[in-house]
Design an enzyme around this catalytic site. Structure first.
Site, PDB file in Angstrom:
ATOM      1  N   PRO A   1       0.709  -1.060   0.150  1.00 54.74           N
ATOM      2  CG  PRO A   1       0.158  -1.000   2.307  1.00 54.74           C
ATOM      3  CD  PRO A   1       0.822  -1.748   1.367  1.00 54.74           C
TER       4      PRO A   1
ATOM      5  CB  CYS B   1       7.055  -9.220   6.630  1.00 51.72           C
ATOM      6  SG  CYS B   1       5.742  -9.668   5.642  1.00 51.72           S
TER       7      CYS B   1
HETATM    8  C1  LIG Z   1       4.838  -7.133   0.796  1.00 45.53           C
HETATM    9  S1  LIG Z   1       3.729  -6.196  -0.191  1.00 45.53           S
HETATM   10  C2  LIG Z   1       4.466  -4.725  -0.492  1.00 45.53           C
HETATM   11  C3  LIG Z   1       4.346  -3.706   0.526  1.00 45.53           C
HETATM   12  C4  LIG Z   1       4.852  -2.416   0.074  1.00 45.53           C
HETATM   13  N1  LIG Z   1       6.362  -2.683  -0.269  1.00 45.53           N
HETATM   14  C5  LIG Z   1       4.814  -1.500   1.371  1.00 45.53           C
HETATM   15  O1  LIG Z   1       5.747  -1.251   2.060  1.00 45.53           O
HETATM   16  O2  LIG Z   1       3.722  -0.888   1.455  1.00 45.53           O
HETATM   17  C6  LIG Z   1       4.015  -7.252  -1.794  1.00 45.53           C
HETATM   18  C7  LIG Z   1       3.361  -6.484  -2.978  1.00 45.53           C
HETATM   19  O3  LIG Z   1       3.718  -7.034  -4.359  1.00 45.53           O
HETATM   20  C8  LIG Z   1       2.561  -7.294  -5.155  1.00 45.53           C
HETATM   21  N2  LIG Z   1       3.044  -7.895  -6.205  1.00 45.53           N
HETATM   22  C9  LIG Z   1       2.403  -9.312  -6.371  1.00 45.53           C
HETATM   23  N3  LIG Z   1       2.983  -9.811  -7.566  1.00 45.53           N
HETATM   24  C10 LIG Z   1       3.764  -8.849  -7.943  1.00 45.53           C
HETATM   25  C11 LIG Z   1       4.516  -8.650  -9.327  1.00 45.53           C
HETATM   26  N4  LIG Z   1       4.630  -9.528 -10.045  1.00 45.53           N
HETATM   27  N5  LIG Z   1       5.369  -7.445  -9.487  1.00 45.53           N
HETATM   28  C12 LIG Z   1       5.146  -6.262  -8.435  1.00 45.53           C
HETATM   29  N6  LIG Z   1       4.485  -6.408  -7.319  1.00 45.53           N
HETATM   30  C13 LIG Z   1       3.692  -7.671  -7.112  1.00 45.53           C
HETATM   31  C14 LIG Z   1       1.372  -7.520  -4.009  1.00 45.53           C
HETATM   32  O4  LIG Z   1      -0.072  -7.390  -4.580  1.00 45.53           O
HETATM   33  C15 LIG Z   1       1.777  -6.592  -2.688  1.00 45.53           C
HETATM   34  O5  LIG Z   1       0.967  -5.481  -2.855  1.00 45.53           O
END
Ligand SMILES: C[S@@+](CC[C@H](N)C(=O)[O-])C[C@H]1O[C@@H](n2cnc3c(N)ncnc32)[C@H](O)[C@@H]1O
Length: 487
Positions: A100, A218
């Site tokens: 987010p 995480c």
């Molecule tokens: C751990 S969360 C990221 C949290 C974010 N960095 C923060 O600090 O608010 C991982 C995110 O990667 C997204 N995601 C999933 N597949 C992905 C892809 N192929 N490329 C980029 N993002 C991806 C997910 O939808 C999710 O929102």
């Protein structure tokens, strides 16, 4: 007032943390905005903007500070990756998995107005949340792309700083998500681990020689952490760099040998379980890397090739304050970049992002508000009805390259502080509110009475000289609009 004296009104804060969303000079004002509601907190040693909550008379999520976009609730461990990446002021950063937007917001502040962040996220729902957060937190130097990061059509070898915070099993968050370990185990893990490798490979290809990527998760799962770092060393030629251990955390020894500098935050630490590694592509930085300073011709405001590929109709930024309904807009306080209109919304795009647009990416800029009767691409000719029925000569004079006629209207988004003048510059137009009761009344929909009956347009609202947002004017009444006007 002490914690105990609050009795049942005070909730235990359970090691909860947040960060202040402001420049250094505004820190005292944000703290006062929290204190007028009775919040108690203390600074954390690893970042001047991080705070630990000590007393919460009302849920922090309903505080003035949060509603005016001046704090962001974030676990302390999640604040570490941007600090480990440490992009300097003026840098260009790619945030590959951004929703987010907790880390995107920190990176936006760290690189400052001369720097920029390109944030990608594939999920439609999550990119919506990301954009809402970036708008509320006034991250004007961020552009967003809805795309899987591995599909980003960007030139190879140009990025100096990349944040890679990929989807992971989340085993470090068992306090908040007790089911994470059962949910993310067995045959759910291999696709996740494969995606992390794909994203690491993409990051390595985009890094300039000498550039760095911070890989973070995480989870406590060694397969997603140390084993991925080992794989990136062996297959992508990335080299881990030693990270200092910030104060206020409990760290565990890495679970594989030969990577002493990576950080493994214990899951019984005050923050959630976390892992981070800073990986450098060997080599010396070339000259044509992406920075916000815009060493590229196409990044110059007004350059023809950039205008041709903007995601909407361009608007000369100097014309904005003259638009009907605009009010005292401080366009000069926006970072270097361009304005464009798309589907009735006026956006700002940082100049550092223009080369990414040139490379075919559908980057969405920072929304400033709603606008009407802008000439759209392929739309009305100057002087036609579509442009407001002005005569050709006059329409051209007033619209020109900016594509706007003199009947264009702009309605600033209430949260668009990026366009607010300082309280001194605003002069008599400024509305100063320094007490909790007045802010509460405004947020509950009650109006303030404007000091001057002659003033027009939205009124800039300040607390302790710190910009909060724009009040809507209805005759002599000034109101805080319930919602942002941008979807
Ligand atoms: C751990 S969360 C990221 C949290 C974010 N960095 C923060 O600090 O608010 C991982 C995110 O990667 C997204 N995601 C999933 N597949 C992905 C892809 N192929 N490329 C980029 N993002 C991806 C997910 O939808 C999710 O929102």
């Amino acid at each position: 007032m002490g914690r105990e004296s609050r009795g049942h009104e005070s909730r235990e804060s359970e090691n909860r943390t947040f960060r202040l969303v402001c420049g250094e000079a505004e820190i005292p004002a944000v703290e006062r905005l929290l204190r007028v509601q009775g919040y108690e907190f203390r600074p954390l040693p690893f970042d001047p903007f991080a705070r630990e909550l000590l007393a919460e008379p009302f849920p922090l999520g309903t505080s003035f500070a949060l509603r005016f976009g001046r704090i962001y609730i974030q676990d302390r461990s999640s604040m570490l990756p941007p600090l480990a990446l440490a992009p300097p002021s003026g840098a260009g950063v790619l945030d590959m998995c951004s929703a987010p937007g907790s880390k995107t917001g920190m990176l936006s502040r760290m690189v400052g107005p001369d720097g920029f962040v390109l944030a990608s996220e594939p999920s439609a729902e999550r990119v919506g949340i990301l954009r809402m957060n970036l708008r509320r937190y006034n991250a004007a130097n961020v552009g967003t792309v809805r795309s899987p990061a591995q599909d980003l059509s960007l030139s190879a070898g140009r990025w100096t700083h990349i944040q890679l915070d990929p989807p992971c099993s989340g085993w470090g968050t068992l306090n908040r998500n007790p089911g994470a370990r059962e949910l993310w185990s067995g045959d759910k893990l291999p696709p996740l681990i494969a995606l992390q490798k794909t994203l690491l490979t993409k990051a390595a290809s985009l890094l300039a020689p000498g550039g760095v990527v911070v890989y973070s998760t995480c989870t406590t799962n060694v397969q997603e952490n140390e084993e991925q770092v080992r794989w990136a060393m062996d297959n992508l030629g990335l080299v881990p760099e030693s990270l200092e251990r910030p104060q206020g955390f409990t760290f565990e020894t890495p679970l594989l040998p030969g990577m002493d500098g990576v950080l493994r935050v214990a899951d019984d630490s005050l923050g959630q379980g976390f892992f981070l590694a800073r990986l450098r592509r060997p080599g010396a930085l070339p000259h044509d890397v992406l920075t916000g300073a815009g060493a590229h011709d196409c990044a110059r405001p007004g350059a023809k090739n950039a205008l041709g590929s903007l995601p909407g109709a361009p608007l000369d930024r100097e014309r904005l304050p003259a638009m009907q309904g605009a009010g005292p807009m401080a366009v000069e306080s926006l970072p270097p970049g361009m304005l464009y209109e798309s589907r009735g919304t006026l956006f700002f795009l940082h100049q550092g992002l223009l080369p990414c647009v040139e490379q075919g990416l559908r980057v969405r800029g920072f929304p400033l508000g709603r606008c009407k009767t802008l000439e759209s691409r392929g739309g009305g000719r100057p002087g036609s009805k579509k442009m407001g029925g002005k005569k050709a000569g006059k329409g051209r004079k007033n619209g020109g390259a900016g594509g706007m006629n003199d009947r264009a209207r702009f309605q600033v988004d209430p949260t668009a502080r990026a366009l607010m003048p300082s309280v001194q510059e605003a002069g008599p137009a400024a509305v100063q509110v320094d007490d909790a009761a007045s802010l509460e009344a405004l947020l509950q929909g009650r109006s303030l009475t404007a000091a001057s009956a002659d003033a027009k347009g939205p009124a800039p609202l300040y607390f302790d000289d710190m910009p909060l947002g724009w009040l809507t004017r209805k005759g002599k009444r000034l109101l805080w609009p319930e919602k942002s006007m941008i979807s």
